[in-house]
Design an enzyme around this catalytic site. Structure first.
Site, PDB file in Angstrom:
ATOM      1  N   TYR A   1      -5.773  -6.645   8.281  1.00  0.00           N
ATOM      2  CA  TYR A   1      -5.585  -5.218   8.596  1.00  0.00           C
ATOM      3  C   TYR A   1      -6.945  -4.540   8.652  1.00  0.00           C
ATOM      4  O   TYR A   1      -7.769  -4.740   7.753  1.00  0.00           O
ATOM      5  CB  TYR A   1      -4.814  -4.511   7.478  1.00  0.00           C
ATOM      6  CG  TYR A   1      -3.425  -4.996   7.165  1.00  0.00           C
ATOM      7  CD1 TYR A   1      -2.311  -4.353   7.702  1.00  0.00           C
ATOM      8  CD2 TYR A   1      -3.195  -6.041   6.269  1.00  0.00           C
ATOM      9  CE1 TYR A   1      -1.026  -4.745   7.374  1.00  0.00           C
ATOM     10  CE2 TYR A   1      -1.905  -6.449   5.936  1.00  0.00           C
ATOM     11  CZ  TYR A   1      -0.832  -5.791   6.491  1.00  0.00           C
ATOM     12  OH  TYR A   1       0.446  -6.183   6.157  1.00  0.00           O
TER      13      TYR A   1
ATOM     14  N   HIS B   1       2.386   1.573   8.322  1.00  0.00           N
ATOM     15  CA  HIS B   1       1.654   2.411   7.364  1.00  0.00           C
ATOM     16  C   HIS B   1       1.311   3.774   7.947  1.00  0.00           C
ATOM     17  O   HIS B   1       0.241   4.317   7.684  1.00  0.00           O
ATOM     18  CB  HIS B   1       0.373   1.681   6.931  1.00  0.00           C
ATOM     19  CG  HIS B   1       0.641   0.416   6.187  1.00  0.00           C
ATOM     20  ND1 HIS B   1      -0.290  -0.575   5.992  1.00  0.00           N
ATOM     21  CD2 HIS B   1       1.771  -0.034   5.583  1.00  0.00           C
ATOM     22  CE1 HIS B   1       0.244  -1.568   5.307  1.00  0.00           C
ATOM     23  NE2 HIS B   1       1.500  -1.270   5.048  1.00  0.00           N
TER      24      HIS B   1
ATOM     25  N   ASN C   1      -2.301  -1.029   1.248  1.00  0.00           N
ATOM     26  CA  ASN C   1      -0.943  -0.640   1.634  1.00  0.00           C
ATOM     27  C   ASN C   1      -0.689   0.698   0.945  1.00  0.00           C
ATOM     28  O   ASN C   1      -0.994   0.868  -0.231  1.00  0.00           O
ATOM     29  CB  ASN C   1       0.054  -1.701   1.162  1.00  0.00           C
ATOM     30  CG  ASN C   1      -0.400  -3.101   1.510  1.00  0.00           C
ATOM     31  OD1 ASN C   1      -1.457  -3.533   1.033  1.00  0.00           O
ATOM     32  ND2 ASN C   1       0.346  -3.807   2.302  1.00  0.00           N
TER      33      ASN C   1
HETATM   34  N1  6FA Z   1       3.602   0.277   1.567  1.00  0.00           N
HETATM   35  C1  6FA Z   1       2.992  -0.275   0.515  1.00  0.00           C
HETATM   36  O1  6FA Z   1       2.233   0.383  -0.182  1.00  0.00           O
HETATM   37  N2  6FA Z   1       3.221  -1.596   0.201  1.00  0.00           N
HETATM   38  C2  6FA Z   1       4.044  -2.392   0.939  1.00  0.00           C
HETATM   39  O2  6FA Z   1       4.214  -3.586   0.625  1.00  0.00           O
HETATM   40  C3  6FA Z   1       4.683  -1.825   2.050  1.00  0.00           C
HETATM   41  N3  6FA Z   1       5.508  -2.560   2.831  1.00  0.00           N
HETATM   42  C4  6FA Z   1       6.217  -1.943   3.823  1.00  0.00           C
HETATM   43  C5  6FA Z   1       7.181  -2.686   4.531  1.00  0.00           C
HETATM   44  O3  6FA Z   1       7.332  -3.977   4.262  1.00  0.00           O
HETATM   45  C6  6FA Z   1       7.975  -2.054   5.508  1.00  0.00           C
HETATM   46  C7  6FA Z   1       8.959  -2.873   6.274  1.00  0.00           C
HETATM   47  C8  6FA Z   1       7.814  -0.663   5.744  1.00  0.00           C
HETATM   48  C9  6FA Z   1       8.657   0.062   6.744  1.00  0.00           C
HETATM   49  C10 6FA Z   1       6.854   0.067   5.043  1.00  0.00           C
HETATM   50  C11 6FA Z   1       6.059  -0.565   4.089  1.00  0.00           C
HETATM   51  N4  6FA Z   1       5.109   0.139   3.364  1.00  0.00           N
HETATM   52  C12 6FA Z   1       4.443  -0.452   2.322  1.00  0.00           C
HETATM   53  C13 6FA Z   1       4.842   1.574   3.639  1.00  0.00           C
HETATM   54  C14 6FA Z   1       5.507   2.508   2.627  1.00  0.00           C
HETATM   55  O4  6FA Z   1       6.811   2.077   2.303  1.00  0.00           O
HETATM   56  C15 6FA Z   1       5.530   3.921   3.206  1.00  0.00           C
HETATM   57  O5  6FA Z   1       4.203   4.293   3.507  1.00  0.00           O
HETATM   58  C16 6FA Z   1       6.116   4.944   2.229  1.00  0.00           C
HETATM   59  O6  6FA Z   1       7.436   4.591   1.863  1.00  0.00           O
HETATM   60  C17 6FA Z   1       6.115   6.333   2.826  1.00  0.00           C
HETATM   61  O7  6FA Z   1       6.584   7.238   1.869  1.00  0.00           O
HETATM   62  P1  6FA Z   1       7.138   8.691   2.237  1.00  0.00           P
HETATM   63  O8  6FA Z   1       7.658   9.298   0.991  1.00  0.00           O
HETATM   64  O9  6FA Z   1       6.107   9.410   2.988  1.00  0.00           O
HETATM   65  O10 6FA Z   1       8.311   8.459   3.299  1.00  0.00           O
HETATM   66  P2  6FA Z   1       9.569   7.470   3.365  1.00  0.00           P
HETATM   67  O11 6FA Z   1       9.763   7.163   4.786  1.00  0.00           O
HETATM   68  O12 6FA Z   1       9.432   6.362   2.413  1.00  0.00           O
HETATM   69  O13 6FA Z   1      10.782   8.379   2.831  1.00  0.00           O
HETATM   70  C18 6FA Z   1      11.308   9.434   3.585  1.00  0.00           C
HETATM   71  C19 6FA Z   1      12.722   9.689   3.119  1.00  0.00           C
HETATM   72  O14 6FA Z   1      13.176  10.879   3.711  1.00  0.00           O
HETATM   73  C20 6FA Z   1      13.692   8.584   3.524  1.00  0.00           C
HETATM   74  O15 6FA Z   1      14.481   8.232   2.423  1.00  0.00           O
HETATM   75  C21 6FA Z   1      14.510   9.224   4.649  1.00  0.00           C
HETATM   76  O16 6FA Z   1      15.835   8.725   4.713  1.00  0.00           O
HETATM   77  C22 6FA Z   1      14.470  10.684   4.256  1.00  0.00           C
HETATM   78  N5  6FA Z   1      14.600  11.617   5.385  1.00  0.00           N
HETATM   79  C23 6FA Z   1      13.869  11.631   6.520  1.00  0.00           C
HETATM   80  N6  6FA Z   1      14.252  12.621   7.340  1.00  0.00           N
HETATM   81  C24 6FA Z   1      15.259  13.264   6.708  1.00  0.00           C
HETATM   82  C25 6FA Z   1      16.072  14.379   7.053  1.00  0.00           C
HETATM   83  N7  6FA Z   1      15.902  15.032   8.216  1.00  0.00           N
HETATM   84  N8  6FA Z   1      17.019  14.774   6.184  1.00  0.00           N
HETATM   85  C26 6FA Z   1      17.197  14.126   5.002  1.00  0.00           C
HETATM   86  N9  6FA Z   1      16.454  13.056   4.632  1.00  0.00           N
HETATM   87  C27 6FA Z   1      15.492  12.632   5.462  1.00  0.00           C
HETATM   88  C1  ABL Z   2       3.292  -4.052   4.061  1.00  0.00           C
HETATM   89  O1  ABL Z   2       2.607  -3.137   3.621  1.00  0.00           O
HETATM   90  C2  ABL Z   2       3.641  -4.077   5.476  1.00  0.00           C
HETATM   91  O2  ABL Z   2       3.983  -2.795   5.927  1.00  0.00           O
HETATM   92  C3  ABL Z   2       4.741  -5.050   5.820  1.00  0.00           C
HETATM   93  O3  ABL Z   2       4.704  -5.210   7.215  1.00  0.00           O
HETATM   94  C4  ABL Z   2       4.543  -6.359   5.080  1.00  0.00           C
HETATM   95  O4  ABL Z   2       5.626  -7.254   5.334  1.00  0.00           O
HETATM   96  C5  ABL Z   2       4.562  -6.074   3.603  1.00  0.00           C
HETATM   97  N1  ABL Z   2       3.648  -5.040   3.236  1.00  0.00           N
HETATM   98  C6  ABL Z   2       4.187  -7.321   2.783  1.00  0.00           C
HETATM   99  O5  ABL Z   2       2.883  -7.707   3.030  1.00  0.00           O
HETATM  100  C7  ABL Z   2       5.671  -8.009   6.548  1.00  0.00           C
HETATM  101  C8  ABL Z   2       6.562  -9.238   6.333  1.00  0.00           C
HETATM  102  O6  ABL Z   2       5.941 -10.111   5.397  1.00  0.00           O
HETATM  103  C9  ABL Z   2       6.818  -9.957   7.640  1.00  0.00           C
HETATM  104  O7  ABL Z   2       7.743 -11.003   7.459  1.00  0.00           O
HETATM  105  C10 ABL Z   2       7.353  -8.990   8.673  1.00  0.00           C
HETATM  106  O8  ABL Z   2       7.456  -9.650   9.917  1.00  0.00           O
HETATM  107  C11 ABL Z   2       6.453  -7.790   8.793  1.00  0.00           C
HETATM  108  O9  ABL Z   2       6.277  -7.184   7.535  1.00  0.00           O
HETATM  109  C12 ABL Z   2       7.059  -6.759   9.746  1.00  0.00           C
HETATM  110  O10 ABL Z   2       6.180  -5.689   9.933  1.00  0.00           O
END
Ligand code: 6FA
Ligand code: ABL
Length: 541
Positions: free
Chosen positions: A395, A475, A518
């Site tokens: 990244y 992110h 992250n």
């Molecule tokens: N961040 C990390 O630090 N470590 C990780 O390992 C990591 N992995 C991932 C990952 O594997 C995936 C697949 C994804 C999608 C993200 C990952 N991230 C990781 C990023 C991290 O989860 C996000 O940066 C973080 O959750 C963002 O936090 P926020 O509080 O800014 O926002 P969210 O999207 O989490 O929450 C928003 C909430 O508001 C949701 O529950 C949603 O349903 C709700 N909401 C949105 N619009 C709304 C509306 N109009 N009315 C009511 N509710 C609403």
């Molecule tokens: C993160 O912060 C990333 O947003 C995710 O994309 C990441 O997971 C997790 N942390 C863990 O490192 C990956 C999965 O390991 C993959 O299997 C998947 O294809 C990918 O997210 C999808 O974006």
């Protein structure tokens, strides 16, 4: 009964905000469009092998990779075409839970933060006190499936990297690697749901409403008087009433919060015109004379990321996580069910590393790497052993200069309008250099083979042909950036939306630049600091 504060969105930022406001004695409503996640929030969904355990899919760290392969995927926001969690906990109920204490640079003016945010340790330490990180989440203190750590640490030591406990040295991010750190608690998904939400729920002045979609705020000029929802039980026409001095805090995330602002007549004219043309949302908007023109959706960043896929004879790819849900290794599920220990007590990452680079523009950019067993995809003309595959994701992080734009499409669905990766060619050049460096000494690690790109493909060609959407790191930050002036920011140093009296944004969308790691650790520390600034601001309830 009117509320002092309505917090929109029960993601990490919204949960922390609502907890601290209710701790201060305010009457708080937390509104979430999705439903329950972990067992303690009322969730029940999970594979058969969890039946009777009071655990859901969301509780078990080792089920993380199945978020992407499960055919029942109700947790993703269906109206957003990138990954976003729409359930209690938001992203932190479905993410990899990699958790980094923010370094000082994450809140520095060099990254766009107002100077009043520099003393972040007070707030970061409050977060750490509530939710400490662990780099050995299994309850027996042992580490499992560590072959990828061993192989990649050998590789990195050959490049003069040092092993550290990453969260013991948050500011030390050049040539360092360490065990992956998480906010798992007791071998289960912890995060804000298992900590802050728990304390909030114990208070009589706190209410959470699930399955409730907020469409906009009701305002008279600069004053917000209520919050519009799709639930008519909350008030006439679904409008939640606010106390006369009440405040609204949007924590809907980098896609959710901008849409609410657009639908409230706040944002660039092109976006507001889309809302105006919508037969449902248009009539609810404030009159055009009351629109507030702010750069909502601009200044968006996300790490550009590229996967390298390898094999090594020592590696157990854990069947590429394909069987964890329906046909898991039974010794491992037994161990986990008995004591929340073993492979299932951790998500897939095993090692993380950072290195600083000077770009041709003299700016410093940081490279972050994550190594894990398995791979999302591969492409090679040579035979290889699928049981031995692992991935290093590289990244590009703090220092990226590329920016994109988030908005809405004609159906008023949140969309990425301009991709935020490689807009600046220097970002691309630095990431390519970083990838070349990662594999520069691969021959010194006996048995380590890169299969994607394979040895018929150069790193340059691989990056040049990389599918753009695959560079998405999930992110997203920045569409409601904090700053000192409404010419280039959406919220002021107290997270109040410019041009309003009582509307705030507090979530990933206010971060003016991508954090070092992250991001959810930095987002939660920002929520701790932001809610304290809101509470300290005069004129409130
Ligand atoms: N961040 C990390 O630090 N470590 C990780 O390992 C990591 N992995 C991932 C990952 O594997 C995936 C697949 C994804 C999608 C993200 C990952 N991230 C990781 C990023 C991290 O989860 C996000 O940066 C973080 O959750 C963002 O936090 P926020 O509080 O800014 O926002 P969210 O999207 O989490 O929450 C928003 C909430 O508001 C949701 O529950 C949603 O349903 C709700 N909401 C949105 N619009 C709304 C509306 N109009 N009315 C009511 N509710 C609403
Ligand atoms: C993160 O912060 C990333 O947003 C995710 O994309 C990441 O997971 C997790 N942390 C863990 O490192 C990956 C999965 O390991 C993959 O299997 C998947 O294809 C990918 O997210 C999808 O974006």
């Amino acid at each position: 009964i009117p509320y002092d504060y309505v917090v929109v969105g029960a993601g990490p930022a919204g949960i922390i905000t609502a907890d601290r406001l209710s701790e201060a004695g305010k009457k708080v409503l937390l509104v979430e469009r999705g439903g329950p996640s972990t067992w303690e929030t009322g969730g029940t969904y999970g594979p058969d092998w969890l039946k009777g355990s009071q655990l859901t899919k969301f509780d078990v760290p080792g089920l993380f990779e199945s978020m992407f392969s499960d055919s029942n995927s109700f947790w993703w926001c269906k109206d957003i075409n990138v990954f976003a969690g729409c359930l209690v906990g938001g992203g932190t109920s479905i993410n990899g839970a990699l958790y980094w204490y923010p370094p000082d640079i994450d809140f520095s003016p060099s990254q766009g933060w107002p100077t009043s945010w520099q003393n972040h340790h007070t707030w970061t330490n409050k977060m750490i006190a509530r939710l400490p990180a662990t780099d050995h989440p299994s309850t027996d203190g042992k580490r499992y499936l560590e072959q990828v750590f061993d192989v990649v640490s050998t590789l990195l030591k050959g490049q003069s990297y040092q092993q550290i406990t990453i969260n013991d040295n948050p500011d030390y991010k050049d040539h360092v690697f360490g065990y992956s750190a998480y906010d798992f608690v007791g071998g289960k998904r912890g995060g804000p749901v298992a900590t802050y939400l728990r304390t909030a729920k114990a208070r009589k002045n706190f209410t959470m409403k699930m399955y409730t979609m907020v469409t906009g705020v009701v305002r008279k000029g600069s004053t917000i008087t209520g919050v519009r929802t799709n639930d008519t039980s909350l008030g006439p026409d679904g409008v939640i009433p606010l106390n006369p001095k009440g405040r609204v805090i949007l924590s809907g995330g980098s896609f959710g919060s901008p849409r609410i602002l657009f639908q409230s007549g706040i944002g660039p004219t092109d976006m507001l015109n889309i809302v105006k043309a919508d037969p449902t949302q248009g009539p609810r908007m404030p009159a055009q004379s009351a629109w507030i023109n702010l750069p909502v959706g601009e200044n968006v960043s996300d790490n550009p990321s590229i996967n390298l896929v390898f094999t090594h004879p020592s590696v157990d790819a854990y069947d590429n996580w394909a069987n964890i849900q329906t046909n898991p290794r039974s010794a491992d599920t037994k161990q986990y069910l008995a004591s929340q220990s073993g492979v299932f007590a951790q998500a897939s990452p095993r090692l993380n590393f950072w290195r600083a680079y000077a770009g041709s523009d003299q700016k410093t950019r940081y490279l972050q790497g994550t190594a894990r067993p398995g791979a999302a995809s591969w492409n090679t003309t040579f035979p290889f052993n699928q049981t031995q595959i692992f991935t290093i994701t590289a990244y590009l992080s703090t220092g990226i200069t590329s920016r994109g734009r988030i908005g809405i499409d004609a159906a008023v669905q949140p969309r990425v309008l301009t991709n935020p990766w490689f807009e600046d060619p220097v970002d691309k050049a630095v990431l390519i250099q970083g990838l070349k460096d990662i594999v520069s000494n691969i021959k010194s690690v006996p048995g380590m083979t890169m299969i994607t790109p394979d040895n018929q493909t150069t790193i340059d060609a691989y990056v040049n042909n990389y599918p753009v959407a695959d560079m998405n790191s999930n992110h997203w930050v920045g569409p409601c950036s904090i700053g000192n002036s409404q010419s280039n920011a959406v919220v002021d140093q107290n997270t109040k939306v410019f041009g309003t009296d009582n509307l705030f944004v507090l979530d990933a969308s206010i971060l003016p630049a991508i954090p070092m790691g992250n991001p959810h650790g930095a987002i939660m520390a920002a929520a701790e600091q932001g809610v304290a600034k809101i509470l300290a601001l005069s004129g409130g309830p």
